[in-house]
Design a protein around this motif. Structure first.
Motif, PDB file in Angstrom:
ATOM      1  N   ILE A   1      -5.370  -2.775  23.935  1.00  0.00           N
ATOM      2  CA  ILE A   1      -4.285  -2.958  22.848  1.00  0.00           C
ATOM      3  C   ILE A   1      -3.223  -1.735  22.897  1.00  0.00           C
ATOM      4  O   ILE A   1      -3.901  -0.553  22.412  1.00  0.00           O
ATOM      5  N   ILE A   2      -1.927  -1.911  22.851  1.00  0.00           N
ATOM      6  CA  ILE A   2      -1.200  -0.792  22.848  1.00  0.00           C
ATOM      7  C   ILE A   2       0.073  -0.991  22.308  1.00  0.00           C
ATOM      8  O   ILE A   2       0.702  -2.034  22.055  1.00  0.00           O
ATOM      9  N   ASN A   3       0.353   0.063  21.345  1.00  0.00           N
ATOM     10  CA  ASN A   3       1.584  -0.064  20.379  1.00  0.00           C
ATOM     11  C   ASN A   3       1.725  -1.241  19.480  1.00  0.00           C
ATOM     12  O   ASN A   3       2.796  -2.017  19.632  1.00  0.00           O
ATOM     13  N   CYS A   4       0.761  -1.353  18.881  1.00  0.00           N
ATOM     14  CA  CYS A   4       0.511  -2.345  17.968  1.00  0.00           C
ATOM     15  C   CYS A   4       0.295  -1.769  16.600  1.00  0.00           C
ATOM     16  O   CYS A   4      -0.804  -1.987  16.209  1.00  0.00           O
ATOM     17  N   PRO A   5       1.255  -0.946  15.944  1.00  0.00           N
ATOM     18  CA  PRO A   5       0.846  -0.266  14.709  1.00  0.00           C
ATOM     19  C   PRO A   5       0.379  -0.905  13.394  1.00  0.00           C
ATOM     20  O   PRO A   5      -0.282  -0.323  12.525  1.00  0.00           O
ATOM     21  N   LYS A   6       0.927  -2.218  13.316  1.00  0.00           N
ATOM     22  CA  LYS A   6       0.488  -2.931  12.113  1.00  0.00           C
ATOM     23  C   LYS A   6      -0.606  -3.638  12.148  1.00  0.00           C
ATOM     24  O   LYS A   6      -1.073  -4.284  11.354  1.00  0.00           O
ATOM     25  N   LEU A   7      -1.363  -3.673  13.401  1.00  0.00           N
ATOM     26  CA  LEU A   7      -2.584  -4.533  13.666  1.00  0.00           C
ATOM     27  C   LEU A   7      -3.527  -4.154  12.651  1.00  0.00           C
ATOM     28  O   LEU A   7      -3.974  -2.832  12.614  1.00  0.00           O
ATOM     29  N   SER A   8      -4.196  -5.063  12.053  1.00  0.00           N
ATOM     30  CA  SER A   8      -5.237  -4.509  10.762  1.00  0.00           C
ATOM     31  C   SER A   8      -6.455  -4.632  11.789  1.00  0.00           C
ATOM     32  O   SER A   8      -6.799  -5.460  13.010  1.00  0.00           O
ATOM     33  N   CYS A   9      -7.115  -3.547  11.355  1.00  0.00           N
ATOM     34  CA  CYS A   9      -8.580  -3.514  12.259  1.00  0.00           C
ATOM     35  C   CYS A   9      -9.286  -4.508  12.365  1.00  0.00           C
ATOM     36  O   CYS A   9      -9.591  -5.225  11.391  1.00  0.00           O
ATOM     37  N   PHE A  10     -10.233  -4.718  13.596  1.00  0.00           N
ATOM     38  CA  PHE A  10     -11.046  -5.862  13.715  1.00  0.00           C
ATOM     39  C   PHE A  10     -12.046  -5.260  14.821  1.00  0.00           C
ATOM     40  O   PHE A  10     -11.758  -4.434  15.373  1.00  0.00           O
ATOM     41  N   THR A  11     -13.221  -5.882  14.716  1.00  0.00           N
ATOM     42  CA  THR A  11     -14.260  -5.601  15.556  1.00  0.00           C
ATOM     43  C   THR A  11     -14.690  -6.435  16.625  1.00  0.00           C
ATOM     44  O   THR A  11     -14.089  -7.779  16.629  1.00  0.00           O
ATOM     45  N   VAL A  12     -14.899  -6.060  17.918  1.00  0.00           N
ATOM     46  CA  VAL A  12     -15.035  -7.142  19.013  1.00  0.00           C
ATOM     47  C   VAL A  12     -16.717  -6.631  19.580  1.00  0.00           C
ATOM     48  O   VAL A  12     -16.926  -5.501  19.882  1.00  0.00           O
ATOM     49  N   GLN A  13     -17.259  -7.889  19.627  1.00  0.00           N
ATOM     50  CA  GLN A  13     -18.770  -7.550  20.366  1.00  0.00           C
ATOM     51  C   GLN A  13     -18.323  -7.928  22.026  1.00  0.00           C
ATOM     52  O   GLN A  13     -18.031  -9.162  22.075  1.00  0.00           O
ATOM     53  N   ALA A  14     -18.634  -6.985  22.763  1.00  0.00           N
ATOM     54  CA  ALA A  14     -18.269  -7.546  24.111  1.00  0.00           C
ATOM     55  C   ALA A  14     -19.248  -6.611  24.874  1.00  0.00           C
ATOM     56  O   ALA A  14     -18.920  -5.436  25.414  1.00  0.00           O
ATOM     57  N   PRO A  15     -20.392  -7.245  25.463  1.00  0.00           N
ATOM     58  CA  PRO A  15     -21.500  -6.466  26.035  1.00  0.00           C
ATOM     59  C   PRO A  15     -21.163  -6.116  27.369  1.00  0.00           C
ATOM     60  O   PRO A  15     -21.811  -5.339  27.953  1.00  0.00           O
ATOM     61  N   LEU A  16     -20.054  -6.902  27.862  1.00  0.00           N
ATOM     62  CA  LEU A  16     -19.739  -6.740  29.555  1.00  0.00           C
ATOM     63  C   LEU A  16     -18.637  -5.882  29.750  1.00  0.00           C
ATOM     64  O   LEU A  16     -18.042  -6.071  30.791  1.00  0.00           O
ATOM     65  N   LEU A  17     -17.994  -5.259  28.597  1.00  0.00           N
ATOM     66  CA  LEU A  17     -16.843  -4.615  28.654  1.00  0.00           C
ATOM     67  C   LEU A  17     -16.678  -3.590  29.517  1.00  0.00           C
ATOM     68  O   LEU A  17     -17.831  -2.710  29.443  1.00  0.00           O
TER      69      LEU A  17
END
Length: 1237
Positions: A960-976
């Motif tokens: 995620i790059i240069n998205c200043p207004k993006l509201s924070c969210f969480t991601v569960q990604a065990p294989l990242l």
């Protein structure tokens, strides 16, 4: 009287004493009786034990398991016999003193004997065993690891796939070419399943080409201790069926299955009849897997070059220290081409041979004489011969012969060659394959089916290019062995520098292939007796494009004089004059590539039976009227370097033509095509000038590759898909209406006046379209407009890939679509969508379209500055009161959105529970993006931001790059594995959800939300850039967070970040290779000091010293509060460091500091063995490079730059001046000038 009374009285007194007195008196008075009783009982026990031992030995010979009570009895009997042997010895000693017995000894001995006798009697009573043993339950597989098994990448992959599949499916098919190791791998699976107790029983049996059902049934029954009560096959199957159903979990391995077979006929229940019974079958033919309805089909490939050598070396018993022999052995191993059966067979055959023996074997391989040695490769020939012979089974006799001929035809091509299907098909037609198929199209289909059958049988291999096939070299050698004797002989030679000396006449050969013949070949004959020759492949050396084309193999026309039976002539890189060419009355196929043919047109009279003519990159004297002499010509392929000029009305008079392929610029009058009534396939490139006839309409075609405009047609492009490309065109598309009905791939570029496809092309069309590309069609607003359509026309029903770019007027995919039209615009098979540079596009998919797109896997969107949401309502009339959330894209793997400046949401009104298949997400340059999912609105219809959590279990890449207004969210990604966050969530809109699981926080908060910390161990690359508010990477440094697979760490512009790692986490970075830190102004230390750790983690302070064993590159710049880099411990902290750059860190005092509580070693040396580049620049506070009282050694240094370091101590300065480097004098000057500044 007294004389006669005394004895009876004494006896009565004695008996009464025995009866009423203590039993111990018996030991005095009955010694003889006790001894006799003991000896009798002991003797009986000894004899009984001998009999039991005999029965046990017999049971063991019958492979029975001895009952535990029998073994316990034998141990007890053995023990008693050993213990009582001393008592018997004492009895014998007491006999020696019979005239003067020692009463005390007799008493104690008598007592012991009396105590032992009942024990022996008890053993005798319990020794009557009905059976001493029982039959072992059959294991099903001899789980002994095969020494031939090679744990290769291919076998590991197949092994893991099988183990994963048996968890969820009932029928698994393992297929591969003969000798690749299917049986061995299946046994390994069985061994693993048995060892890990995955199944109650593991059963394996071999079907073979002619299965013996009776034998198989009895073998399986024996494994389950089942004794059949009848000899009737069906009844045995019923008994076996019932017995197997009594087992809860069974793995049955069916080895070497040749054709579809009903396992029920053996008595094996599976599927719905027995869900606990899993079937693993092995076969050479993939179609067997399909016919058996395998839910998982797994291919086993050959070994890599290194893997093949390891297996070969082990099987041949070669030592590493014998280099001369190993060099030859490696060449021999290479000839086996990774085929395990060939490797093992050859290696064992040559084991123990001398160096001369190895050299002789190697030469036999090079001369293709190795197959003459039955001992060396007999084991390889047998399975290949079975596969070859089986090609006839299940087919008509003619078809079977044709498939075998097709196989042998493939062996004529060079070693490791990728064979073009089109060339192979045309050669097959020439030799007369499938004579009952009348048309080129029918023959093409038949040969295509035959090649597929050969591929599925493992005798041919697939390639990355769908238009090519390949033959394994060992299989090719087998084909040459088949054709080395008999009436149908082949000769194949490569890199020919001298004409082969043949002891026998050339007359016996029906096919000859001579490849890469030198242009100055010796003894090249002017004429050879080839009276039976039907196929000739002749190729000169392939020249680089810079070399002169004239420098190629020159062949005299008389060379072909005695080839009256020749049917197929393939020439590559050959030059010859056809003047005086003798008549070739049976020649059907002439295929020339990159040749120079002189007097071509005038010689066509001598090839009156020619049906296939292909001239590719070949220089001829033009296309002339003489071509009409080929009255039987059905296939014409012309691909010249220069423009092709056809005489007027020539094409229209080739009335037998079924396929025409002209891929270069030409002057063909399109109206002539309408005169070719038999034409079924067409490849043609033409210009808009040729398209002047308004009344022209392309005929209906079964195959085509047609280009209008500036596109090129490559020779390699096959005809497996019907392709139409139109560029820079402003006329009506009605001329193509017959093609739109079955076009597979359609590309339209810069078509004027085209407002939407369906209305312009027609409604009931494009249903066979699988690929659609649209470029720069400036008038198109929608792909389809169904505003006025009340019918149920379905378009794009088979579309797989959609690309739309530079469409300045495009507003959407479908106009007038509402929920009632769901069945009309159907994209149910669409997998890949690419959309770029469509400025008026506000939304791409309406909800009703999105719901039908269940197969989409890849979505790419870029440079759509008007786009607000990917899925949403583009028009007011589409909005309904239905609040149900969409659950779409269950198979989406890749999502990539770049530079869409108006994008606010990716999906509107969509469930976050979807997207479970996501593997890669990249969103870049979307300054208005607020949330991935638009979920909530208040009463006034205003957006309400709510915290979002996404569970993407398969996600490996998140960027995620240069998205200043993006509201924070969480991601569960065990294989990242790859995480990049840059300029994200500068404007906070929501709080972060606090979860009970490890997760990634996308925003300007902490990056990792930690519960146990082990979920991040899969991350390999971590990039954090311009996260201006991030102060910590995770909340509490006392938490254990492992990054054991992290290789790259890049931190840039995280201005408030103060620390990176705790000591515990730093110790987990064993794979870190690259470290880049730039513009992190508040960082004081990279690794927390012990006094900065929380009390909860203080117990971890005494761990081993910190080390980064694989770190090779460090760049740290513009970190103004950084005081030191790493603590220097008792072990080398950076043993592989090659490049170190430290620049513009104003408070840095020393690069390396001494670790707490570390005693200084007497040597006081810090050594960097591999450091090649060192730069220390603009470090005004730097005092020491290494800890005080240490000196550093840099033996590999090549490039040194020290500049702007005024406080650097004279000691360190002298160290740099005197360190042994390999740098040039110029670099030394740079160092000096930098020091003066």
């Amino acid at each position: 009287m007294a004389e006669y009374v005394a004895p009876p009285a004494a006896e009565i007194v004695t008996n009464q004493a025995k009866e009423y007195a203590s039993p111990y008196l018996r030991y005095f008075f009955c010694y003889g009786e006790i001894v006799e009783d003991f000896k009798n009982q002991r003797k009986a026990l000894k004899l009984r034990k001998q009999r039991v031992d005999t029965r046990v030995d017999e049971a063991k010979r019958q492979i029975e398991i001895i009952h535990d009570d029998v073994m316990d009895w034998l141990r007890s009997a053995e023990q008693e016999l050993e213990e009582t042997q001393n008592l018997e010895d004492k009895i014998d000693r007491i006999k020696c003193f019979k005239w003067c017995p020692q009463w005390g000894w007799r008493y104690f001995l008598s007592k012991k004997l009396a105590e032992k006798t009942p024990i022996i009697s008890k053993l005798l009573e319990t020794s009557n065993f009905a059976q001493v043993g029982y039959r072992r339950s059959h294991q099903g597989i001899e789980f002994i690891r095969s020494t031939d098994f090679m744990d290769s990448e291919s076998s590991k992959s197949a092994f893991n796939q099988i183990l994963e599949a048996i968890k969820s499916v009932n029928m698994i098919g393992l297929y591969g070419m003969p000798g690749v190791g299917k049986t061995t791998l299946a046994k390994e699976v069985g061994k693993h399943a048995q060892g890990q107790n995955l199944f109650d029983k593991v059963v394996m049996f071999t079907m073979s080409q002619n299965p013996d059902i009776n034998k198989i049934q009895h073998k399986v029954a024996a494994m389950f201790d089942l004794k059949f009560r009848t000899d009737i096959e069906d009844t045995r199957a019923e008994e076996l069926w019932v017995r197997l159903k009594a087992e809860e979990d069974i793995l049955i391995i069916v080895d070497d299955l040749w054709e579809e077979f009903k396992l029920e006929s053996i008595g094996i229940p599976f599927g719905d009849d027995h869900k606990g019974c899993k079937i693993l079958l092995t076969t050479r033919q993939r179609q067997v897997c399909s016919k058996m309805k395998c839910q998982k089909e797994i291919q086993l490939g050959i070994l890599s070059k290194d893997e093949a050598w390891v297996l070969f070396r082990d099987q041949a018993g070669l030592d590493d220290d014998c280099s001369s022999l190993n060099d030859v052995a490696k060449e021999v191993a290479g000839e086996c081409k990774g085929l395990p059966l060939a490797i093992v067979t050859v290696a064992k055959a040559l084991k123990g041979e001398s160096l001369d023996g190895w050299k002789a074997a190697n030469q036999r391989f090079k001369d293709s004489r190795h197959l003459d040695n039955e001992e060396v490769l007999g084991g390889v020939l047998k399975p290949l011969k079975l596969s070859y012979d089986y090609l006839k089974k299940g087919n008509k006799q003619m078809t079977g012969n044709d498939i075998q001929t097709c196989f042998l035809l493939c062996s004529l091509f060079p070693e490791d060659a990728e064979i073009p299907l089109e060339l192979l098909i045309m050669c097959g037609i020439g030799v007369g394959l499938f004579p009952n198929a009348s048309s080129i199209e029918d023959k093409r289909n038949e040969i295509g089916v035959a090649l597929k059958k050969l591929q599925k049988s493992g005798l041919l291999l697939e390639t990355d290019d769908a238009e090519m096939i390949r033959m394994h070299d060992m299989v090719r050698d087998f084909a040459h062995w088949l054709t080395s004797t008999g009436e149908n002989r082949f000769m194949v030679k490569d890199k020919l520098k001298e004409w082969p000396d043949v002891v026998e006449s050339f007359e016996c050969y029906t096919a000859i292939a001579l490849w890469n013949c030198s242009s100055n070949i010796k003894k090249f004959p002017d004429k050879v007796e080839f009276s039976k020759l039907k196929t000739l492949f002749l190729g000169g050396e392939r020249k680089k494009w810079k070399q002169k084309r004239d420098d190629i193999l020159v062949v005299s026309s008389t060379f072909f004089k005695e080839m009256k039976a020749l049917k197929v002539l393939l020439l590559k890189h050959v030059s010859f004059s056809l003047k005086g060419l003798p008549s070739l009355p049976k020649l059907k196929t002439l295929w020339c590539e990159y040749c120079n043919l002189k007097n071509f047109s005038s010689s066509l009279t001598n090839m009156r039976s020619l049906e296939i003519l292909a001239l590719i990159g070949t220089k001829v004297d033009g296309i002339k009227e003489e071509l009409l002499k080929l009255s039987t010509l059905k296939y014409l392929r012309l691909s010249f370097v220069e423009v092709m000029i056809f005489p007027p009305k020539l094409v229209s008079r080739l009335t037998s033509l079924q396929e025409l392929h002209v891929t270069n610029e030409n002057n063909i009058n399109l109206l002539e095509l309408n005169s070719l009534s038999r034409l079924t396939a067409l490849s043609l490139r033409f210009s808009t000038e040729q398209f002047s006839q308004e009344d022209f309409i392309f005929p209906k075609l079964q195959r085509y590759n047609i280009v209008l405009g500036e596109y090129n047609i490559k020779f390699q492009e096959g005809l497996t898909i019907r392709r139409l490309r139109i560029k820079n065109f402003s006329s009506s598309l009605s001329a193509f209406k017959n093609l739109f009905c079955n076009v597979g791939k359609l590309e339209l570029s810069n078509i004027s006046g085209l407002k939407n496809i369906v209305s312009s092309i027609g409604k009931r069309v494009l249903n066979e379209l699988t690929f659609l590309e649209l470029h720069s069609c400036k008038d198109m607003g929608f792909l389809t407009d169904i505003t006025r359509d009340q019918g149920s026309t379905v378009v794009f029903s088979n579309l797989v890939e959609l690309t739309i770019e530079r469409m300045i007027s495009l507003k959407g995919l479908c106009s007038g679509l509402s929920p009632s039209h769901r069945a009309i615009a159907s994209f149910t098979r669409l997998k890949v969508v690419t959309i770029g540079s469509c400025p008026k596009l506000k939304t791409i998919f309406s909800p009703c379209v999105a719901q039908s797109m269940l197969c989409i896997e890849e979505l790419y969107i870029r440079y759509c500055n008007g786009l607000e949401q990917v899925i949403g309502f583009a028009q007011e009339e589409e909005i309904t009161k239905n609040d149900s959330r969409l659950c779409c894209y269950p198979k989406l793997r890749i999502l990539k959105i770049l530079d869409c400046h108006s994008l606010k949401y990716v999906w509107a009104n969509t469930s976050t529970q979807g997207l479970q298949s996501l593997e890669s997400v990249e969103i870049r340059g979307c300054p208005q993006l607020m949330q991935i999912f638009k979920m909530e609105q208040n009463e006034n219809g205003e957006d309400v931001m709510v915290p979002q959590n996404h569970c993407w279990p398969k996600l490996k890449t998140l960027r995620i790059i240069n998205c200043p207004k993006l509201s924070c969210f969480t991601v569960q990604a065990p294989l990242l594995e790859d995480l990049l966050l840059s300029n994200v969530g500068i404007i906070w809109k929501t709080d972060v959800l606090v979860l009970n699981e490890d997760c990634i926080v996308v925003g300007n908060h902490q990056v990792f939300q930690v519960q146990n910390g082990y979920s991040f161990s899969s991350i390999k690359k971590l990039y954090l850039r311009n996260l201006f508010e991030v102060q910590i990477i995770w909340k509490d440094f006392a938490q254990v967070v492992t990054f054991e697979n992290l290789t790259t760490l890049n931190l840039s512009g995280c201005k408030k970040l103060r620390y990176i790692f705790s000591p515990t986490t730093a110790r987990s970075l064993s794979h870190l290779v690259d470290l880049f830190i730039e513009g992190c102004e508040e960082i004081e230390r990279l690794i927390l000091a012990k006094d900065q750790l929380s009390s909860s983690s203080s117990s971890n302070a005494g761990l081993q010293p910190i080390s980064f064993p694989n770190l090779t590159k460090i760049i740290i710049t513009n970190c103004r509060n950084l005081k030191s880099l790493f603590p220097f411990g008792s072990v080398p902290i950076l043993p592989k460091l090659e490049r170190l750059k430290v620049e513009r860190n104003s408070k840095l005092e020393q690069v390396f500091e001494l670790e707490d509580e570390l005693e200084v070693a007497t040597e006081r040396e810090m050594k960097f063995d591999k450091l090649r580049v060192l730069a220390l620049e603009e470090l005004p506070s730097l005092i020491h490079f290494s800890p005080k009282e240490y000196h550093f050694v840099l033996p590999a240094l090549k490039d040194l730059k020290v500049r702007g370091c005024p406080k650097l101590t004279s000691t360190d300065l002298q160290e740099f001046m005197h360190c042994k480097t390999k740098q040039t004098k110029n670099r030394r000057r740079r160092f000096r000038r930098g020091r003066k500044r």
